[in-house]
Write a protein that holds these residues in place. Structure first.
Motif, mmCIF file in Angstrom:
data_model
loop_
_atom_site.group_PDB
_atom_site.id
_atom_site.type_symbol
_atom_site.label_atom_id
_atom_site.label_comp_id
_atom_site.label_asym_id
_atom_site.label_seq_id
_atom_site.Cartn_x
_atom_site.Cartn_y
_atom_site.Cartn_z
ATOM 1 N N GLY A 16 8.751 0.687 -7.770
ATOM 2 C CA GLY A 16 9.192 -0.699 -7.948
ATOM 3 C C GLY A 16 8.349 -1.660 -7.120
ATOM 4 N N THR A 17 8.628 -2.946 -7.287
ATOM 5 C CA THR A 17 7.918 -3.975 -6.532
ATOM 6 C C THR A 17 8.581 -4.122 -5.169
ATOM 7 N N VAL A 18 7.773 -4.147 -4.107
ATOM 8 C CA VAL A 18 8.344 -4.307 -2.776
ATOM 9 C C VAL A 18 8.368 -5.788 -2.404
ATOM 10 N N GLY A 19 9.397 -6.199 -1.685
ATOM 11 C CA GLY A 19 9.570 -7.596 -1.294
ATOM 12 C C GLY A 19 8.609 -7.994 -0.190
ATOM 13 N N SER A 20 8.569 -9.293 0.109
ATOM 14 C CA SER A 20 7.639 -9.826 1.097
ATOM 15 C C SER A 20 8.378 -10.293 2.333
ATOM 16 N N VAL A 21 7.753 -10.090 3.481
ATOM 17 C CA VAL A 21 8.313 -10.577 4.739
ATOM 18 C C VAL A 21 8.081 -12.083 4.857
ATOM 19 N N LEU A 22 7.184 -12.618 4.034
ATOM 20 C CA LEU A 22 6.802 -14.029 4.117
ATOM 21 C C LEU A 22 7.495 -14.896 3.078
ATOM 22 N N ILE A 67 -4.666 -3.494 1.786
ATOM 23 C CA ILE A 67 -5.022 -2.356 2.631
ATOM 24 C C ILE A 67 -5.820 -1.366 1.794
ATOM 25 N N THR A 68 -6.942 -0.928 2.376
ATOM 26 C CA THR A 68 -7.755 0.098 1.734
ATOM 27 C C THR A 68 -7.956 1.222 2.742
ATOM 28 N N VAL A 69 -7.892 2.460 2.271
ATOM 29 C CA VAL A 69 -8.107 3.579 3.192
ATOM 30 C C VAL A 69 -9.606 3.701 3.436
ATOM 31 N N ARG A 70 -9.995 3.708 4.736
ATOM 32 C CA ARG A 70 -11.405 3.810 5.101
ATOM 33 C C ARG A 70 -11.542 4.949 6.111
ATOM 34 N N HIS A 83 0.835 -1.204 0.000
ATOM 35 C CA HIS A 83 0.000 0.000 0.000
ATOM 36 C C HIS A 83 0.872 1.259 0.000
ATOM 37 N N LEU A 84 1.948 1.251 0.790
ATOM 38 C CA LEU A 84 2.811 2.433 0.906
ATOM 39 C C LEU A 84 3.920 2.437 -0.147
ATOM 40 N N ALA A 85 4.025 1.350 -0.919
ATOM 41 C CA ALA A 85 5.099 1.192 -1.916
ATOM 42 C C ALA A 85 6.467 1.412 -1.272
ATOM 43 N N GLU A 86 6.640 0.776 -0.107
ATOM 44 C CA GLU A 86 7.876 0.952 0.652
ATOM 45 C C GLU A 86 8.215 -0.361 1.350
ATOM 46 N N GLU A 87 9.514 -0.735 1.328
ATOM 47 C CA GLU A 87 9.929 -1.968 2.001
ATOM 48 C C GLU A 87 10.309 -1.685 3.445
ATOM 49 N N GLY A 88 10.379 -2.725 4.242
ATOM 50 C CA GLY A 88 10.887 -2.583 5.594
ATOM 51 C C GLY A 88 10.004 -1.745 6.499
ATOM 52 N N ILE A 89 8.731 -1.557 6.124
ATOM 53 C CA ILE A 89 7.864 -0.720 6.965
ATOM 54 C C ILE A 89 7.651 -1.405 8.323
ATOM 55 N N VAL A 139 16.923 2.557 -2.377
ATOM 56 C CA VAL A 139 17.787 1.873 -3.336
ATOM 57 C C VAL A 139 16.985 1.624 -4.603
ATOM 58 N N ASN A 140 17.496 2.108 -5.721
ATOM 59 C CA ASN A 140 16.827 1.966 -7.019
ATOM 60 C C ASN A 140 15.354 2.364 -6.964
ATOM 61 N N GLY A 141 15.091 3.465 -6.302
ATOM 62 C CA GLY A 141 13.744 4.029 -6.306
ATOM 63 C C GLY A 141 12.802 3.490 -5.248
ATOM 64 N N VAL A 142 13.238 2.513 -4.452
ATOM 65 C CA VAL A 142 12.350 1.972 -3.416
ATOM 66 C C VAL A 142 12.967 2.216 -2.037
ATOM 67 N N ILE A 143 12.174 2.801 -1.129
ATOM 68 C CA ILE A 143 12.642 2.971 0.251
ATOM 69 C C ILE A 143 12.740 1.589 0.880
ATOM 70 N N LYS A 144 13.933 1.285 1.414
ATOM 71 C CA LYS A 144 14.199 -0.047 1.973
ATOM 72 C C LYS A 144 14.035 -0.064 3.483
ATOM 73 N N GLN A 145 14.365 1.045 4.123
ATOM 74 C CA GLN A 145 14.333 1.069 5.584
ATOM 75 C C GLN A 145 14.319 2.505 6.076
ATOM 76 N N ARG A 146 13.521 2.750 7.117
ATOM 77 C CA ARG A 146 13.586 4.029 7.819
ATOM 78 C C ARG A 146 14.385 3.816 9.090
ATOM 79 N N PHE A 147 15.074 4.832 9.547
ATOM 80 C CA PHE A 147 15.805 4.702 10.809
ATOM 81 C C PHE A 147 15.829 6.035 11.545
ATOM 82 N N LEU A 148 16.031 5.902 12.859
ATOM 83 C CA LEU A 148 15.977 7.047 13.746
ATOM 84 C C LEU A 148 17.393 7.584 13.955
#
Ligand SMILES: [Zn+2]
Length: 345
Positions: free
Chosen positions: A326-332, A138-141, A59-65, A213-222
């Motif tokens: 890009g396509t985001v990877g799966s945790v599964l 995920i759908t915004v409601r 939904h967020l088009a972001e990895e590592g969320i 990396v290559n247009g996809v957010i992989k990880q956020r950090f503090l």
């Protein structure tokens, strides 16, 4: 098979946070594990948390969320939940990855209203997790909050300490991973221990950065005023998300592996705000503009600026980095297909 399940649960663990600034939503774990509609499987399984995390990433088009996971105490004795999974949840709680509370519904609403986290659920307004392609979609409601309330901001501007010496949530030393939102019942309380929290002073300044990396957010950090964060191919230190280094190696292609130094840049808070220091062999560039950063000199990172370590490898505040296409990877990806089968996409 058992090994593969534990591998998936380890991957899910890295997607859990109790720092509101890093969480992209809050959920009630007891609801998610019992969401049989997602896969038609057994009454309760933690793998459904992975499906919901994957759905939010798509939904967020972001990895590592990461998500803020609230666990009702009753879930720890729910016999529908495999005992091995209950053990995992207990460990997550002991390590501060999730919050175990008495009465999860109220706490989820509090994190929504005060910390400004969208609720990910079946029926509540916010982000609806519904059965769909890949398990869940995920759908915004209804309205989705985007920032903490004034009260939330005030609560989170202080450091809090729980009187329970075993407390992993308010231990006063979580500078790398931030701290949870105190539970407010008149006074700020520890959500796990229901004890009044001691105010130990102002929280260090902090900001959230992201690796793209290559247009996809992989990880956020503090990044906090309590200490610098080293970003590179393989910085010295731990590999887990609590450490003060960000490991880029697994995301780099052959050229990137050669060009990105083991320790490439150091990000810190100093008197002028967020700064980056190039400590690499090959250099780093600042955008917009594309100027090379003077090596070994702290350079303030403006709100709209980001840095490039190698073409396609960038670091900046999430707002300065456009969401990927890009396509985001799966945790599964490592989920055992024998005991757990994703519905066709
Ligand atoms: Zn506590």
């Amino acid at each position: 098979m058992r090994f593969e399940v534990s591998h998936v649960l380890d991957a899910i663990e890295r997607r859990l946070t109790t720092e509101p600034a890093l969480a992209r939503g809050v959920l009630d774990l007891a609801e998610v594990v019992r969401y049989v509609d997602l896969d038609g499987g057994r009454p309760a399984t933690l793998l459904r948390l992975g499906m919901v995390v994957d759905a939010l990433a798509r939904h967020l088009a972001e990895e590592g969320i990461q998500v803020y996971c609230v666990v009702d105490k009753q879930l720890l004795s729910d016999l529908d939940q495999p005992s091995s999974e209950r053990m995992v949840i207990r460990r997550w709680a002991d390590d501060g990855h999730v919050e175990v509370v008495q009465g999860s519904g109220m706490r989820v609403r509090e994190l929504n209203e005060i910390a400004g986290l969208p609720i990910i659920s079946r029926n509540l307004p916010g982000l609806a997790a519904l059965p769909g392609a890949g398990g869940a979609v995920i759908t915004v409601r209804g309205p989705v909050p985007t920032a903490p309330s004034d009260l939330g901001r005030r609560l989170m501007s202080r450091r809090w300490r729980c009187p329970d010496p075993e407390c992993a949530l308010f231990a006063g030393m979580r500078v790398a991973v931030g701290q949870p939102l105190p539970k407010l019942r008149g006074n700020p309380l520890c959500p796990r221990h229901d004890l009044p929290l001691a105010d130990t002073g102002p929280a260090p300044a902090q900001d959230v950065l992201a690796v793209r990396v290559n247009g996809v957010i992989k990880q956020r950090f503090l990044v906090t005023g309590a200490g610098p964060v080293t970003v590179g191919r393989a910085p010295e230190g731990n590999w887990d998300s609590d450490s003060r280094s960000i490991v880029l190696g697994p995301w780099l292609d052959e050229g990137g592996v050669k060009a990105v130094s083991r320790n490439h840049v150091v990000v810190a808070f100093d008197h002028s705000g967020l700064s980056v220091k190039d400590v690499s062999m090959n250099g780093a560039w600042i955008y917009p503009g594309g100027d090379k950063i003077t090596p070994r000199q702290p350079r303030t990172l403006g709100p709209a600026e980001y840095i490039e370590l190698y073409p396609g490898v960038e670091i900046g505040r999430p707002g300065s980095l456009a969401a990927g296409t890009g396509t985001v990877g799966s945790v599964l990806v490592d989920a055992p297909t024998m005991s757990f089968r994703l519905p066709p996409a």
